[in-house]
Design a protein around this motif. Sequence first.
Motif, PDB file in Angstrom:
ATOM      1  N   ILE A  55      -2.354   6.439  -5.374  1.00  0.00           N
ATOM      2  CA  ILE A  55      -2.572   5.501  -4.504  1.00  0.00           C
ATOM      3  C   ILE A  55      -2.432   4.030  -5.129  1.00  0.00           C
ATOM      4  N   THR A  56      -1.432   3.225  -4.683  1.00  0.00           N
ATOM      5  CA  THR A  56      -1.416   1.965  -5.381  1.00  0.00           C
ATOM      6  C   THR A  56      -1.524   0.868  -4.306  1.00  0.00           C
TER       7      THR A  56
ATOM      8  N   ILE B  34      -8.127   6.823   3.171  1.00  0.00           N
ATOM      9  CA  ILE B  34      -7.261   7.796   2.402  1.00  0.00           C
ATOM     10  C   ILE B  34      -7.489   9.122   1.714  1.00  0.00           C
TER      11      ILE B  34
ATOM     12  N   TYR C   9       3.105   3.028  -9.625  1.00  0.00           N
ATOM     13  CA  TYR C   9       3.028   4.493  -9.433  1.00  0.00           C
ATOM     14  C   TYR C   9       3.364   5.213 -10.619  1.00  0.00           C
TER      15      TYR C   9
ATOM     16  N   ILE D 189      -8.907   2.556   0.525  1.00  0.00           N
ATOM     17  CA  ILE D 189      -8.476   3.744  -0.206  1.00  0.00           C
ATOM     18  C   ILE D 189      -9.483   4.801  -0.315  1.00  0.00           C
TER      19      ILE D 189
ATOM     20  N   GLN E  50       4.376   4.354   2.660  1.00  0.00           N
ATOM     21  CA  GLN E  50       4.214   3.030   2.063  1.00  0.00           C
ATOM     22  C   GLN E  50       4.495   2.055   3.066  1.00  0.00           C
TER      23      GLN E  50
ATOM     24  N   LEU F 132       0.933  -1.242  -0.041  1.00  0.00           N
ATOM     25  CA  LEU F 132      -0.063   0.108   0.095  1.00  0.00           C
ATOM     26  C   LEU F 132       0.762   1.120  -0.010  1.00  0.00           C
ATOM     27  N   SER F 133       0.732   1.884  -1.046  1.00  0.00           N
ATOM     28  CA  SER F 133       1.532   3.085  -1.200  1.00  0.00           C
ATOM     29  C   SER F 133       0.740   4.483  -1.597  1.00  0.00           C
ATOM     30  N   ILE F 134       1.399   5.668  -0.982  1.00  0.00           N
ATOM     31  CA  ILE F 134       0.809   6.891  -1.155  1.00  0.00           C
ATOM     32  C   ILE F 134       1.631   7.824  -1.850  1.00  0.00           C
ATOM     33  N   TYR F 135       1.378   8.570  -2.647  1.00  0.00           N
ATOM     34  CA  TYR F 135       2.179   9.466  -3.331  1.00  0.00           C
ATOM     35  C   TYR F 135       1.363  10.859  -3.799  1.00  0.00           C
ATOM     36  N   GLN F 136       2.140  12.089  -3.335  1.00  0.00           N
ATOM     37  CA  GLN F 136       1.270  13.225  -3.471  1.00  0.00           C
ATOM     38  C   GLN F 136       2.416  14.320  -4.144  1.00  0.00           C
TER      39      GLN F 136
ATOM     40  N   LEU G  91      -2.640  13.082  -6.315  1.00  0.00           N
ATOM     41  CA  LEU G  91      -2.680  11.980  -5.367  1.00  0.00           C
ATOM     42  C   LEU G  91      -2.622  10.599  -6.340  1.00  0.00           C
TER      43      LEU G  91
END
Length: 345
Positions: free
Chosen positions: A312-313, A341, A234, A337, A62, A51-55, A310
């Motif tokens: 999210i994967t 999130i 991502y 998600i 992650q 589980l990864s979050i990028y902004q 944003l």
Amino acid sequence: MKKNIVLFIIVAFLFSCTKNLLVEPSYEEGLNPELYEAFNQAKEINNIRSLSIYQNGNLIRQAFYNDCNPYLPQDVRSVTKSIISLLIGIAIDKGFIKSIDQTLSEFEIPVIDSLPIKISHLKLHHLLSMTAGFDWEELQNVYNYNWWIKAPSQIQYIITKPIVNEPGSIFSYNSASYHLLSIVLTNASKMNTLEFATKYLFEPLDIGIRNWEKDKEGFYNGSSGLCLSPYDMYKIGQLVLNHGEYNGKKIVSPKWIDEITSGNIQTGTSHPYANEYGLGWWIGYKNNKKYIFANGYGGQYIVIVPDNNLIITATNHWYGVKYSLTQDQWVRTMKIIVEEIIPYF
């Protein structure tokens, strides 16, 4: 001797960095309580792997589970369809395909002598939007996929299925439609689908060659079977978020990105977190925010929220897992998600 010692230190450092990526987040590290709860819930899904979050292009948080890491590819199932959608757009940009208004009759379909008239009149748009009208509903009956994939010829199987709805009128999820798109891409470009993807998508994204499942006649499965790592996913999300560009490189036209992420098709009750379907990409809304996502069996996701820059994967282990459990982890992962999130940002 000194060179060996220096090399050992460098390798140890890199290994240490990689290990740090795998550490699960803790509240004590300063993680916001809402996001902490999201990752805490994710940890309770037995088969979750990442589980990864990028902004704004930056990694927010992650976590990796069950021996996963950012660079470990796995079969992401129907996320493959979203990749095929991007490849069709690239093929149009490069002039291999004129437009999605072309019909199947304009392309050579191998294995068979001729297409049935109803099938030959189908447009690429019908296949991309899941509105070809085949007697086929896969999300409610996984056996439709299994019967197709186990058939002696995947091409022959789909072209003999009856068309029961007017093409373009009703959404009906159908993996075989995307396999036909892989066949079209192969015919139009004179390259197999993996070669085309590697040259025009993977290499520009610095992804490199990836394993991809083939059908019984040697054609790459347009519906599933592509292996991607969490970090690959991502990059795909970043490409879509940036309207077809990645690190300053134009890979697919902005017009195509707009087209595939516009929700022109109502999906009804097909997906609990999607209201609409574009062309290979699902669309939903949370708190008046639009999110776009690629969606794979068992809980494989690339989720993009344009308003917040944003991405999210998420990935889950699915092979050999009971169908009821894959459905449970599929829904639970997306619930985290969408309900935990996305509202935070």
